[in-house]
Design a protein around this motif. Sequence first.
Motif, PDB file in Angstrom:
ATOM      1  N   LYS A  45       0.838  -1.209   0.000  1.00  0.00           N
ATOM      2  CA  LYS A  45       0.000   0.000   0.000  1.00  0.00           C
ATOM      3  C   LYS A  45       0.870   1.255   0.000  1.00  0.00           C
ATOM      4  CE  LYS A  45      -4.295  -1.733   0.693  1.00  0.00           C
ATOM      5  NZ  LYS A  45      -4.867  -2.207  -0.545  1.00  0.00           N
ATOM      6  N   GLU A  81       2.160   1.880  -3.441  1.00  0.00           N
ATOM      7  CA  GLU A  81       1.100   2.429  -4.286  1.00  0.00           C
ATOM      8  C   GLU A  81       0.887   3.913  -3.991  1.00  0.00           C
ATOM      9  OE1 GLU A  81      -2.355  -0.048  -3.707  1.00  0.00           O
ATOM     10  OE2 GLU A  81      -1.381  -1.775  -4.652  1.00  0.00           O
ATOM     11  N   LYS A 117       2.173   5.493  -7.329  1.00  0.00           N
ATOM     12  CA  LYS A 117       0.974   5.694  -8.153  1.00  0.00           C
ATOM     13  C   LYS A 117       0.036   6.743  -7.578  1.00  0.00           C
ATOM     14  CE  LYS A 117       0.909   0.843  -9.570  1.00  0.00           C
ATOM     15  NZ  LYS A 117       0.735  -0.298  -8.690  1.00  0.00           N
ATOM     16  N   THR A 130      -2.138   6.346  -5.306  1.00  0.00           N
ATOM     17  CA  THR A 130      -3.442   5.692  -5.205  1.00  0.00           C
ATOM     18  C   THR A 130      -4.188   6.138  -3.959  1.00  0.00           C
ATOM     19  OG1 THR A 130      -2.283   3.788  -6.125  1.00  0.00           O
ATOM     20  CG2 THR A 130      -4.504   3.396  -5.386  1.00  0.00           C
TER      21      THR A 130
END
Length: 139
Positions: A17, A20, A24, A26
């Motif tokens: 996580k 990410e 990204k 996210t």
Amino acid sequence: MANAASGMAVDDECKLKFLELKSKRTYRFIIFKIEEKQKQVIVEKVGEPNQSYEDFTASIPADECRYAVYDFDFVTAENCQKSRIFFIAWSPDNAKVRSKMIYASSKDRFKRELDGIQVELQATDPSEMDLDVIKSRAA
């Protein structure tokens, strides 16, 4: 692999996580919790990219320790859009002593697992992780 000092392992989901969030974008934030029975750090909650800092602070329990990562976006004096990844060790004064000790002894090892943290904050009171504090530390 568990840490000899505190015996806390880091769940792989924590690292995934965080990667990410870092690469990204996210998530806006991730809140981590130590599961004493499982002897590991787990992901308790993730915040969507559009969530605010207020959403983040509202997600942290007032009387329990947590680790958290927050991706803070800001604009510099030169008008450049930037971002800083904050690691926040939340250890409120009214948390259980045992919990505070476990979080304190596990923090450095856990933080090492999250490669890319730019600013660390230690907070025992909500005012110590106020948005103004974040802004002043980000610059």
